[in-house]
Write a protein that holds these residues in place. Structure first.
Motif, short mmCIF file in Angstrom:
data_model
loop_
_atom_site.label_atom_id
_atom_site.label_comp_id
_atom_site.label_asym_id
_atom_site.label_seq_id
_atom_site.Cartn_x
_atom_site.Cartn_y
_atom_site.Cartn_z
N ALA A 55 72.49 22.90 -3.76
CA ALA A 55 73.53 22.71 -2.75
C ALA A 55 74.79 22.10 -3.35
O ALA A 55 75.83 22.05 -2.70
N ASN A 56 74.69 21.65 -4.58
CA ASN A 56 75.82 20.94 -5.18
C ASN A 56 75.97 21.30 -6.65
O ASN A 56 75.99 20.44 -7.52
N PRO A 57 76.08 22.60 -6.93
CA PRO A 57 76.14 23.00 -8.33
C PRO A 57 77.54 22.81 -8.93
O PRO A 57 78.54 22.87 -8.22
N CYS A 58 77.58 22.61 -10.21
CA CYS A 58 78.87 22.66 -10.90
C CYS A 58 79.32 24.12 -11.01
O CYS A 58 78.54 25.04 -10.78
N PHE A 59 80.55 24.30 -11.33
CA PHE A 59 81.15 25.61 -11.58
C PHE A 59 81.37 26.42 -10.31
O PHE A 59 81.68 27.60 -10.38
N ASP A 60 81.19 25.79 -9.15
CA ASP A 60 81.59 26.48 -7.91
C ASP A 60 83.09 26.24 -7.74
O ASP A 60 83.54 25.51 -6.86
N ASP A 61 83.84 26.88 -8.61
CA ASP A 61 85.27 26.62 -8.68
C ASP A 61 86.02 27.28 -7.53
O ASP A 61 85.52 28.16 -6.86
N TRP A 62 87.23 26.81 -7.34
CA TRP A 62 88.15 27.47 -6.43
C TRP A 62 88.62 28.74 -7.12
O TRP A 62 89.11 28.71 -8.24
N SER A 63 88.49 29.87 -6.45
CA SER A 63 88.67 31.13 -7.16
C SER A 63 89.40 32.17 -6.32
O SER A 63 89.34 32.17 -5.09
N THR A 64 90.09 33.04 -7.02
CA THR A 64 90.67 34.22 -6.39
C THR A 64 90.71 35.30 -7.45
O THR A 64 90.31 35.08 -8.58
N THR A 65 91.13 36.48 -7.06
CA THR A 65 91.14 37.61 -7.98
C THR A 65 92.54 38.21 -8.02
O THR A 65 93.20 38.31 -6.98
N THR A 66 92.98 38.58 -9.20
CA THR A 66 94.29 39.20 -9.31
C THR A 66 94.20 40.51 -10.06
O THR A 66 93.23 40.78 -10.78
N HIS A 67 95.20 41.33 -9.89
CA HIS A 67 95.24 42.64 -10.51
C HIS A 67 95.99 42.58 -11.83
O HIS A 67 96.98 41.86 -11.96
N LEU A 68 95.52 43.35 -12.80
CA LEU A 68 96.20 43.45 -14.09
C LEU A 68 96.68 44.88 -14.30
O LEU A 68 95.92 45.83 -14.10
#
Ligand SMILES: [Ca+2]
Ligand SMILES: [Ca+2]
Length: 273
Positions: A203-216
């Motif tokens: 329930a409290n793992p590391c690496f659950d980062d704030w994330s989004t996806t972008t186009h290249l």
């Protein structure tokens, strides 16, 4: 996952740190479409290399008052020492494939330094470049700490800003055309001392980062991502409706998942107010 960012602990902070704060390549003519959007969004309007936007819908102004984090022009592995920021670029991966530049280690003490561009982008002559393939567990990425003096990893207060901006392009037309953009904070970064790096506390793992996806795309294009576009919930933790706590950021990272061949250039990374 626990080893994901172990490598930066011994990142190349001993390499020469520069103090270049020259603003290069940022002007008020930058526009883009589909800022921070999902892959393929607004595909009709690729921004031109010269900074003039294409004709696609949904154009977003690139802020004129960007505060550069690093423009890479000093050729070192450090972000600019400005705005309370100090830190170094690093690569990271799951160890199953190959990545250039490789993850720093004592056996392989290669710093993540910029590459001279064969074709300058306006006044920019250098940018970060990484490529790799063959990863089978969770993938690979690169990034930099926002407050990492002498190799430490401390929280950075980014509450004066509204989002991040950078320029990006593919290094190889056949490489992955989407890239994750992650922000680690005190709840997702092991250095924050809150999350569980072992993975036992699901329930409290590391690496659950704030994330989004972008186009290249094949040509240089600006990417503008407001902080509110970043969301958590990708590492098994409960998705949260809480907004990102900008007072405790640790790093900005760019990543690719397992099975993706990647080849990307990044330049002129900054915050905007
Ligand atoms: Ca630099
Ligand atoms: Ca540059």
């Amino acid at each position: 996952m626990a080893t994901r960012r172990a490598a930066w602990m011994c990142a190349a902070w001993m390499l020469t740190a520069g103090g270049c704060t020259t603003l290069v390549g940022l002007d008020d003519s930058y526009h883009l479409e589909g800022a921070g959007g999902e892959a393929g969004a607004g595909a009709g309007g690729e921004a031109g290399a010269g900074g003039d936007a294409g004709t696609g819908g949904g154009e977003v102004d690139v802020p004129t008052d960007v505060e550069l984090i690093d423009d890479m022009e000093d050729g070192d592995s450090a972000i600019d020492e400005a705005g309370g920021r100090v830190g170094y670029w690093y690569s990271f991966n799951d160890g199953t494939g190959t990545q250039t530049p490789p993850v720093y280690s004592e056996e392989n003490p290669v710093g993540f330094i910029p590459e001279t561009l064969a074709e300058p982008r306006g006044e920019s002559t250098m940018a970060m470049h990484t490529f790799g393939s063959g990863f089978t567990e969770w993938g690979a990425g690169f990034g930099f700490a926002l407050n990492g003096p002498d190799g430490g990893r401390l929280a950075y207060d980014a509450s004066a800003y509204s989002g991040i901006v950078f320029w990006a392009k593919l290094g190889d037309a056949g490489a992955a055309t989407t890239m994750k953009v992650n922000i680690t904070d005190k709840t997702s970064d092991p250095a924050g001392g809150i999350c569980d790096e072992s993975g036992e506390d699901v329930a409290n793992p590391c690496f659950d980062d704030w994330s989004t996806t972008t186009h290249l795309g094949a040509e240089w294009a600006p990417v503008v991502i407001p902080f509110e576009e970043f969301a958590r919930g990708g590492e098994g933790a409960e998705p949260t409706a809480e907004p990102i706590d900008l007072t405790g950021l640790f790093a900005i990272e760019f990543g690719f998942t397992q099975g993706e061949d990647f080849d990307v250039y990044i330049d002129d990374v900054g915050f905007y107010p």
